[in-house]
Enzyme design. Structure first.
Site, short mmCIF file in Angstrom:
data_model
loop_
_atom_site.label_atom_id
_atom_site.label_comp_id
_atom_site.label_asym_id
_atom_site.label_seq_id
_atom_site.Cartn_x
_atom_site.Cartn_y
_atom_site.Cartn_z
CB THR A 177 41.29 55.98 7.00
OG1 THR A 177 42.75 55.48 6.61
CG2 THR A 177 40.07 55.41 7.11
CB CYS A 178 40.13 62.04 7.80
SG CYS A 178 40.59 60.85 8.89
CB SER A 179 41.49 63.11 3.25
OG SER A 179 41.93 64.57 3.85
#
Length: 168
Positions: free
Chosen positions: A54-56
């Site tokens: 999700t972060c990337s």
């Protein structure tokens, strides 16, 4: 937990630099949070981990694609914090193409996350103590807006939400 009107904690983070300049040497450099925030408007967001799905795929890109709009709205710098070491954050910055757009700051021992009360315990998932996912608008070192996600969510801390609040 840090509240609206509170000052950012007097913590030193680390930033990996691939280019010398403005007093920064190659490699990891200390970033005194209180000093770096003086007189600036900052869009700050934190993620549980570099290179995580999700972060990337969503969180960092939601800020990268809005860099110009944040600048036009009066934001001096965008900071991304994660409980990772500066070498990982430097590699992630290359991967996400954030150089000159977003400062990728390492909170290696979770000192910032602990000081703000925004920790996330992912020990059961093999990740240990991390930062919760959130975004905040900071003016002259003080929190003006704070958007904290529920565990496992990415609904209120994205770039579009914080930008709308900045433009408010």
């Amino acid at each position: 937990m840090i509240q609206l009107g509170d000052a950012l904690p007097a913590i030193t983070l680390a930033e990996y630099s691939e280019v010398e300049g403005e007093g920064c040497s190659l490699g990891p450099n200390p970033v005194d949070v209180a000093q770096a925030a003086v007189g600036k408007t900052l869009a700050v967001f934190a993620v549980p981990g570099a290179f995580t799905p999700t972060c990337s795929a969503q969180h960092v890109p939601s800020f990268v694609e809005r860099v110009d709009a944040f600048k036009a709205a009066g934001v001096d710098e965008i900071w991304c914090l994660s409980v990772n070491d500066p070498f990982v954050m430097g590699a992630w910055a290359r991967d996400q193409k954030t150089m000159g757009k977003i400062r990728m700051l390492a909170d290696g021992d979770a000192a910032f996350a602990k000081a703000t009360g925004l920790t996330l315990d992912l020990t059961g998932k093999g990740l240990g103590l991390r930062s919760n996912r959130y975004s905040m608008l900071v003016k002259d070192g003080k929190v003006v807006t704070l958007n904290v996600e529920a565990p496992g969510k990415h609904e209120v801390s994205d770039g579009a939400t914080l930008l709308a609040q900045v433009q408010g």
